[in-house]
Structure formats: structure tokens, C-alpha cells
Design a protein around this motif. Structure first.
Motif, short mmCIF file in Angstrom:
data_model
loop_
_atom_site.label_atom_id
_atom_site.label_comp_id
_atom_site.label_asym_id
_atom_site.label_seq_id
_atom_site.Cartn_x
_atom_site.Cartn_y
_atom_site.Cartn_z
N VAL A 9 0.85 -1.18 0.00
CA VAL A 9 0.00 0.00 0.00
C VAL A 9 0.89 1.23 0.00
CG1 VAL A 9 -1.80 1.27 1.22
CG2 VAL A 9 -1.78 -1.23 1.29
N LEU A 10 0.68 2.10 -0.96
CA LEU A 10 1.42 3.36 -1.05
C LEU A 10 0.51 4.47 -0.53
CD1 LEU A 10 3.79 5.12 -2.12
CD2 LEU A 10 2.58 5.19 -4.30
N CYS A 11 0.97 5.20 0.50
CA CYS A 11 0.23 6.35 1.04
C CYS A 11 1.08 7.60 0.83
CB CYS A 11 -0.04 6.17 2.53
SG CYS A 11 -1.15 4.81 2.89
N TRP A 12 0.43 8.67 0.34
CA TRP A 12 1.21 9.85 -0.02
C TRP A 12 0.35 11.09 0.15
CZ3 TRP A 12 4.02 9.84 -5.40
CH2 TRP A 12 4.88 10.92 -5.49
N ASN A 13 0.88 12.09 0.87
CA ASN A 13 0.25 13.40 0.93
C ASN A 13 0.74 14.15 -0.30
OD1 ASN A 13 -0.40 16.11 1.33
ND2 ASN A 13 -0.30 15.91 3.54
N ILE A 14 -0.09 14.21 -1.29
CA ILE A 14 0.32 14.70 -2.61
C ILE A 14 0.28 16.22 -2.73
CG2 ILE A 14 -1.93 14.50 -3.72
CD1 ILE A 14 1.43 13.46 -5.22
N SER A 33 7.54 1.15 -6.64
CA SER A 33 7.16 0.45 -5.40
C SER A 33 6.37 -0.83 -5.67
CB SER A 33 6.33 1.37 -4.51
OG SER A 33 5.08 1.64 -5.13
N ILE A 34 5.87 -0.98 -6.86
CA ILE A 34 5.04 -2.12 -7.24
C ILE A 34 3.90 -2.30 -6.22
CG2 ILE A 34 5.02 -4.51 -8.03
CD1 ILE A 34 8.07 -4.32 -8.26
N ILE A 37 -2.29 -1.06 -3.89
CA ILE A 37 -3.29 -0.07 -3.47
C ILE A 37 -2.57 1.24 -3.26
CG2 ILE A 37 -4.94 0.57 -1.65
CD1 ILE A 37 -5.19 -2.44 -1.03
N MET A 38 -3.21 2.33 -3.67
CA MET A 38 -2.61 3.64 -3.49
C MET A 38 -3.61 4.56 -2.79
SD MET A 38 -0.90 6.19 -6.29
CE MET A 38 -2.23 5.93 -7.42
N CYS A 39 -3.13 5.26 -1.76
CA CYS A 39 -3.95 6.23 -1.03
C CYS A 39 -3.29 7.59 -1.17
CB CYS A 39 -4.03 5.87 0.45
SG CYS A 39 -4.58 4.22 0.78
N LEU A 40 -4.01 8.54 -1.72
CA LEU A 40 -3.48 9.89 -1.88
C LEU A 40 -4.30 10.83 -1.02
CD1 LEU A 40 -2.96 9.97 -5.74
CD2 LEU A 40 -1.28 9.46 -3.97
N GLN A 41 -3.62 11.61 -0.18
CA GLN A 41 -4.28 12.60 0.67
C GLN A 41 -3.99 13.99 0.11
OE1 GLN A 41 -1.80 10.58 2.38
NE2 GLN A 41 -3.27 8.94 2.68
N LEU A 77 -8.09 10.03 -2.17
CA LEU A 77 -8.33 9.09 -3.25
C LEU A 77 -7.70 7.77 -2.89
CD1 LEU A 77 -9.22 8.38 -6.19
CD2 LEU A 77 -6.96 9.22 -6.92
N VAL A 78 -8.48 6.69 -2.95
CA VAL A 78 -7.97 5.34 -2.76
C VAL A 78 -8.20 4.62 -4.09
CG1 VAL A 78 -8.09 3.19 -1.45
CG2 VAL A 78 -8.59 5.38 -0.32
N VAL A 79 -7.12 4.12 -4.70
CA VAL A 79 -7.18 3.43 -5.99
C VAL A 79 -6.55 2.06 -5.80
CG1 VAL A 79 -6.61 3.58 -8.44
CG2 VAL A 79 -6.75 5.66 -7.09
#
Length: 113
Positions: A9-14, A33-34, A37-41, A77-79
Motif C-alpha cells: 500500500v502506497l500512502c502519499w500526501n500529494i 514500489s510495485i 493499493i494507493m492512497c493519496l491525501q 483518493l484510494v485506488v
């Protein structure tokens, strides 16, 4: 046999998602990172569709849920890769999103908060 799987899971304050420079950075990080799931704040966007998500996500990231921004701040956004997970909204308020994920590989179930 161990049929457990570690999901990345990649989490990032974009800090905003409205420039092609950010899209390129996100795309590079996802490939590096392969992640699954990606979470963008702090997306600072009111809405998302798959056409916009394609600007910064690989094709296999085809499922998503978002929390719109309030004015010029916020937004989540969670993708995720729809071929790996079924994702259902578990909880949402004005500050957070929780997604209930079920693995399509082994039926493992967990909540991302």
C-alpha cells in the motif's frame, strides 16, 4: 503451504493533484514500489473518474473511491487493482475513508482506514 500474501500500500500526501509533473511523479513511484493499493491525501479535487486516474495510474488500477476536497484543501483518493481486490466503502465522514477489501486470490478480508 502458506497462502498469506503481503499487499503493498502506497500512502502519499500529494498536496494537490492538478499538474502533469505530479502525475509523472506518482506514476514513477507506483512503478518503483510495485504497490497494489494507493492512497493519496490532500488531492485538492472535487471529483475523479477513471479517465483522470489514467493520467497517473497504470491500467490495472481500475477501481477507486474518493472523498472530495473542501474548497482548496483536503480530498482523499484510494485506488486499487480490481483484478486483485473487491473494495467496498466501510465508512466515510468529512475527514476519512475506510475501504473493506476482499482478496480475489484467497478471500482474505481486511479494512484499510
Amino acid at each position: 503451504m502458506n497462502n498469506k500474501r503481503l499487499w503493498k500500500v502506497l500512502c502519499w500526501n500529494i498536496r494537490g493533484l492538478n499538474s502533469d509533473k505530479k502525475w509523472n511523479s506518482i506514476r514513477d513511484k507506483v512503478q518503483e514500489s510495485i504497490c497494489n493499493i494507493m492512497c493519496l491525501q490532500e488531492t485538492k479535487r472535487q471529483s475523479f473518474d477513471l479517465q483522470f486516474i489514467r493520467k497517473f495510474c497504470p491500467q490495472n488500477f481500475d477501481s477507486f473511491h474518493f472523498l472530495p476536497s473542501t474548497g482548496a484543501s483536503g480530498g482523499i483518493l484510494v485506488v486499487w487493482q480490481g483484478n486483485l481486490f473487491k473494495g467496498d466503502l466501510a465508512f466515510q465522514n468529512e475527514f476519512t475513508v475506510s475501504i473493506n477489501f476482499t482478496s480475489k486470490l484467497n478471500e482474505a478480508n481486511w479494512i484499510l482506514q
